[in-house]
Design a protein around this motif. Structure first.
Motif, PDB file in Angstrom:
ATOM      1  N   TYR A 166      38.352  39.905  40.292  1.00  0.00           N
ATOM      2  CA  TYR A 166      38.510  38.463  40.524  1.00  0.00           C
ATOM      3  C   TYR A 166      39.241  37.779  39.373  1.00  0.00           C
ATOM      4  N   ILE A 167      38.920  38.145  38.149  1.00  0.00           N
ATOM      5  CA  ILE A 167      39.522  37.480  36.986  1.00  0.00           C
ATOM      6  C   ILE A 167      41.035  37.707  36.936  1.00  0.00           C
ATOM      7  N   ASP A 168      41.479  38.917  37.271  1.00  0.00           N
ATOM      8  CA  ASP A 168      42.920  39.191  37.274  1.00  0.00           C
ATOM      9  C   ASP A 168      43.636  38.373  38.352  1.00  0.00           C
ATOM     10  N   PHE A 169      42.969  38.236  39.500  1.00  0.00           N
ATOM     11  CA  PHE A 169      43.578  37.452  40.573  1.00  0.00           C
ATOM     12  C   PHE A 169      43.690  35.978  40.163  1.00  0.00           C
ATOM     13  N   LEU A 170      42.606  35.412  39.610  1.00  0.00           N
ATOM     14  CA  LEU A 170      42.638  34.009  39.177  1.00  0.00           C
ATOM     15  C   LEU A 170      43.673  33.805  38.077  1.00  0.00           C
ATOM     16  N   ASN A 171      43.752  34.772  37.186  1.00  0.00           N
ATOM     17  CA  ASN A 171      44.718  34.691  36.091  1.00  0.00           C
ATOM     18  C   ASN A 171      46.146  34.658  36.624  1.00  0.00           C
ATOM     19  N   PHE A 172      46.415  35.458  37.650  1.00  0.00           N
ATOM     20  CA  PHE A 172      47.738  35.443  38.278  1.00  0.00           C
ATOM     21  C   PHE A 172      48.027  34.047  38.846  1.00  0.00           C
ATOM     22  N   CYS A 173      47.052  33.470  39.569  1.00  0.00           N
ATOM     23  CA  CYS A 173      47.235  32.135  40.158  1.00  0.00           C
ATOM     24  C   CYS A 173      47.580  31.108  39.087  1.00  0.00           C
ATOM     25  N   LEU A 174      46.864  31.175  37.961  1.00  0.00           N
ATOM     26  CA  LEU A 174      47.105  30.223  36.868  1.00  0.00           C
ATOM     27  C   LEU A 174      48.473  30.435  36.235  1.00  0.00           C
ATOM     28  N   GLU A 175      48.803  31.690  35.961  1.00  0.00           N
ATOM     29  CA  GLU A 175      50.094  31.994  35.313  1.00  0.00           C
ATOM     30  C   GLU A 175      51.279  31.593  36.187  1.00  0.00           C
ATOM     31  N   GLN A 176      51.121  31.767  37.503  1.00  0.00           N
ATOM     32  CA  GLN A 176      52.210  31.441  38.431  1.00  0.00           C
ATOM     33  C   GLN A 176      52.192  29.974  38.860  1.00  0.00           C
ATOM     34  N   PHE A 199      44.695  29.239  43.978  1.00  0.00           N
ATOM     35  CA  PHE A 199      43.578  29.025  43.048  1.00  0.00           C
ATOM     36  C   PHE A 199      42.487  28.189  43.719  1.00  0.00           C
ATOM     37  N   ASP A 200      42.894  27.132  44.423  1.00  0.00           N
ATOM     38  CA  ASP A 200      41.936  26.272  45.122  1.00  0.00           C
ATOM     39  C   ASP A 200      41.193  27.050  46.194  1.00  0.00           C
ATOM     40  N   ILE A 201      41.918  27.873  46.948  1.00  0.00           N
ATOM     41  CA  ILE A 201      41.290  28.702  47.991  1.00  0.00           C
ATOM     42  C   ILE A 201      40.273  29.650  47.364  1.00  0.00           C
ATOM     43  N   ALA A 202      40.657  30.281  46.254  1.00  0.00           N
ATOM     44  CA  ALA A 202      39.787  31.276  45.603  1.00  0.00           C
ATOM     45  C   ALA A 202      38.547  30.654  44.985  1.00  0.00           C
ATOM     46  N   ILE A 203      38.683  29.446  44.475  1.00  0.00           N
ATOM     47  CA  ILE A 203      37.562  28.788  43.785  1.00  0.00           C
ATOM     48  C   ILE A 203      36.675  27.997  44.748  1.00  0.00           C
ATOM     49  N   ASN A 204      37.295  27.294  45.693  1.00  0.00           N
ATOM     50  CA  ASN A 204      36.544  26.329  46.503  1.00  0.00           C
ATOM     51  C   ASN A 204      36.326  26.683  47.959  1.00  0.00           C
ATOM     52  N   ALA A 242      35.400  35.883  50.833  1.00  0.00           N
ATOM     53  CA  ALA A 242      36.379  36.749  51.502  1.00  0.00           C
ATOM     54  C   ALA A 242      37.298  37.411  50.484  1.00  0.00           C
ATOM     55  N   ILE A 243      37.750  36.647  49.499  1.00  0.00           N
ATOM     56  CA  ILE A 243      38.649  37.205  48.480  1.00  0.00           C
ATOM     57  C   ILE A 243      37.911  38.231  47.628  1.00  0.00           C
ATOM     58  N   ASN A 244      36.670  37.937  47.278  1.00  0.00           N
ATOM     59  CA  ASN A 244      35.872  38.896  46.510  1.00  0.00           C
ATOM     60  C   ASN A 244      35.667  40.192  47.283  1.00  0.00           C
ATOM     61  N   LYS A 245      35.493  40.099  48.590  1.00  0.00           N
ATOM     62  CA  LYS A 245      35.327  41.304  49.416  1.00  0.00           C
ATOM     63  C   LYS A 245      36.619  42.139  49.411  1.00  0.00           C
ATOM     64  N   MET A 246      37.768  41.460  49.470  1.00  0.00           N
ATOM     65  CA  MET A 246      39.050  42.174  49.396  1.00  0.00           C
ATOM     66  C   MET A 246      39.167  42.908  48.060  1.00  0.00           C
ATOM     67  N   LEU A 247      38.841  42.193  46.984  1.00  0.00           N
ATOM     68  CA  LEU A 247      38.957  42.764  45.638  1.00  0.00           C
ATOM     69  C   LEU A 247      37.970  43.916  45.450  1.00  0.00           C
ATOM     70  N   ASP A 248      36.771  43.726  45.991  1.00  0.00           N
ATOM     71  CA  ASP A 248      35.743  44.771  45.893  1.00  0.00           C
ATOM     72  C   ASP A 248      36.175  46.024  46.662  1.00  0.00           C
ATOM     73  N   ALA A 249      36.784  45.815  47.829  1.00  0.00           N
ATOM     74  CA  ALA A 249      37.273  46.955  48.622  1.00  0.00           C
ATOM     75  C   ALA A 249      38.367  47.699  47.866  1.00  0.00           C
ATOM     76  N   MET A 250      39.227  46.950  47.184  1.00  0.00           N
ATOM     77  CA  MET A 250      40.289  47.582  46.392  1.00  0.00           C
ATOM     78  C   MET A 250      39.686  48.345  45.207  1.00  0.00           C
ATOM     79  N   TRP A 251      38.641  47.784  44.573  1.00  0.00           N
ATOM     80  CA  TRP A 251      37.964  48.447  43.453  1.00  0.00           C
ATOM     81  C   TRP A 251      37.330  49.756  43.920  1.00  0.00           C
ATOM     82  N   GLN A 252      36.644  49.699  45.088  1.00  0.00           N
ATOM     83  CA  GLN A 252      36.006  50.900  45.632  1.00  0.00           C
ATOM     84  C   GLN A 252      37.047  51.967  45.973  1.00  0.00           C
ATOM     85  N   LYS A 253      38.181  51.538  46.486  1.00  0.00           N
ATOM     86  CA  LYS A 253      39.268  52.470  46.795  1.00  0.00           C
ATOM     87  C   LYS A 253      39.729  53.170  45.511  1.00  0.00           C
TER      88      LYS A 253
END
Length: 199
Positions: free
Chosen positions: A153-163, A169-174, A179-190
């Motif tokens: 999650y932190i890398d994704f938020l960091n990308f949003c801020l840098e770009q 960022f609003d979608i991810a935070i609010n 849903a985004i955490n589930k995507m990231l978790d699935a990628m981590w498990q992969k």
């Protein structure tokens, strides 16, 4: 033949243009003293006409009332500003987006950061995504996470801020954090599965 009565035009949101060379120096104070919400565009000093000539520098203004008012009412307020004729606004959100030319990629792109809200107007309200825009952004986020193989999650938020991607960022935070955490978790498990397989 019976002459038709002119239709009385009323509106809650009105827009007009302020030119630096013809407006009084205290034009913002004049508008602030109305206690009405209003929004000021960045100074449009990079606009061009269809023939390529440069347009006069100007500000676009959105003035908001609590209920519908006539053009006479708006003219009474803006008369001291020496502005062209005001126009009723169909979509305040669309108008404020136009202040930065967000939906007009062929025009010079002004910074959203330079849009100014006055008398309690909330800029964020004008940039909220519709349901279809939110769905489109979520598809883009999914494709991005998959393509870049982001797994936290932190890398994704960091990308949003840098770009400077405020929508993501609003979608991810609010809005779609789970849903985004589930995507990231699935990628981590992969990634963990691949690491275990390669041992």
């Amino acid at each position: 033949m019976i002459e038709k009565k002119k239709k009385l035009v009323k509106g809650r949101d009105w827009t007009f243009i302020v030119y630096p060379e013809s407006a009084p120096e205290n034009w913002r104070d004049i508008l602030n003293q109305t206690h009405l919400e209003w929004v000021e565009s960045p100074l449009h000093n990079k606009d061009v006409n269809s023939d390529g000539s440069k347009k006069k520098a100007h500000w676009h203004i959105l003035l908001r009332f609590s209920g519908p008012v006539t053009i006479k009412r708006i003219n009474d307020i803006i008369e001291p500003l020496n502005t062209p004729i005001p126009q009723k606004v169909g979509s305040a959100k669309g108008m404020v987006r136009y202040f930065a030319h967000m939906d007009n990629p062929e025009k010079y792109q002004y910074s959203i950061e330079d849009i100014r809200a006055h008398n309690g107007a909330d800029i964020a309200d004008f940039f909220k995504l519709s349901s279809s825009q939110n769905l489109h952004a979520m598809k883009q986020i999914f494709q991005f996470i998959k393509a870049k193989e982001i797994d936290n999650y932190i890398d994704f938020l960091n990308f949003c801020l840098e770009q400077g991607n405020d929508d993501w960022f609003d979608i991810a935070i609010n809005h779609n954090t789970l849903a985004i955490n589930k995507m990231l978790d699935a990628m981590w498990q992969k990634h963990q599965g691949l690491k275990a397989k390669n041992k």
